[in-house]
Motif scaffolding. Sequence first.
Motif, short mmCIF file in Angstrom:
data_model
loop_
_atom_site.label_atom_id
_atom_site.label_comp_id
_atom_site.label_asym_id
_atom_site.label_seq_id
_atom_site.Cartn_x
_atom_site.Cartn_y
_atom_site.Cartn_z
N ALA A 195 45.97 45.73 45.61
CA ALA A 195 45.15 44.51 45.58
C ALA A 195 45.87 43.39 44.84
O ALA A 195 45.82 42.22 45.25
CB ALA A 195 43.80 44.80 44.94
N ALA A 196 46.54 43.75 43.75
CA ALA A 196 47.27 42.76 42.97
C ALA A 196 48.36 42.09 43.80
O ALA A 196 48.53 40.87 43.79
CB ALA A 196 47.87 43.41 41.73
N LYS A 197 49.10 42.91 44.55
CA LYS A 197 50.18 42.36 45.37
C LYS A 197 49.63 41.54 46.53
O LYS A 197 50.16 40.47 46.85
CB LYS A 197 51.04 43.51 45.89
N ALA A 217 42.81 42.98 35.07
CA ALA A 217 43.37 44.16 35.73
C ALA A 217 42.90 45.45 35.08
O ALA A 217 42.67 45.52 33.87
CB ALA A 217 44.89 44.09 35.71
N PHE A 218 42.80 46.49 35.91
CA PHE A 218 42.37 47.82 35.47
C PHE A 218 43.39 48.48 34.55
O PHE A 218 43.02 49.34 33.76
CB PHE A 218 42.17 48.70 36.71
N ALA A 263 48.49 44.86 36.31
CA ALA A 263 48.78 43.49 35.87
C ALA A 263 50.22 43.12 36.18
O ALA A 263 50.50 42.01 36.64
CB ALA A 263 48.51 43.37 34.36
N THR A 264 51.13 44.06 35.99
CA THR A 264 52.54 43.81 36.29
C THR A 264 52.74 43.56 37.78
O THR A 264 53.52 42.68 38.18
CB THR A 264 53.40 45.00 35.84
N ALA A 291 45.77 33.14 33.43
CA ALA A 291 45.70 34.12 32.34
C ALA A 291 45.55 35.49 32.99
O ALA A 291 45.10 35.61 34.13
CB ALA A 291 44.52 33.84 31.42
N ILE A 292 45.94 36.53 32.25
CA ILE A 292 45.77 37.90 32.72
C ILE A 292 45.20 38.73 31.59
O ILE A 292 45.79 38.79 30.50
CB ILE A 292 47.09 38.53 33.21
#
Length: 227
Positions: free
Chosen positions: A166-168, A188-189, A194-195, A203-204
């Motif tokens: 999902a992040a990508k 992020a989980f 997050a990476t 922000a993350i």
Amino acid sequence: MTRELVVLRPEPGNAATLARAQAAGFDAVSLPIFAVEPLDWTPPDPAAHDALILTSANALRFGGPALVALQVLPVLAVGAHTATAAQDAGFTVLASGTGNAADIVALAERNGVRRALHLTGHDRTLQVGGIIARVIPVYQSVPCAVDPAALGMLQDRVVLLHSARAAKRIGALVESAALSRDRIALAAFSPAIATAAGSGWAAIAVAATPDDTALFTAVRALATTSR
């Protein structure tokens, strides 16, 4: 920082997270970017294994009637939610972890498991080896169509990321829609997720543990530090 959240995970997890977010006092909207589909599979002889590892409740939701043949195996569940789903499906839970799939092998070893069967998604996190005797994908997550106009809702909101995929993908969708990352915050989980999201976001925040409660705590901290 706005406290409005965007939930990307596929159903039925999307609705569950949306409900938890609203119960926790957040305004939240749904934007699934994947859909979960069952895969054809054949259950192995349960006598060849001494436990069943489940790292997602989706294995139970989408595993189908073949799951019945494996109910004689005790379950090692990744977390409390998956453990409850296993019990509801007629399985006996031997042990439950803290929600981190990376720790499930150590949990199995502590419980004397030596020939575990892992039912999982197509993009599995565990490999055959050690106490993992066999891995069988029983479902897969596939990208679903996303209206480019709908991506505008991401701006000035906090996007929840439950997986590296999902992040990508959300990064690629944001770029294709010519949106500015610096107007979108992420929660992020895990640090690995997050990476996977890359850089350039407003922000993350990262959950202390991989569960929605911790994710919401991270979002609240993000709002506080962003004022």
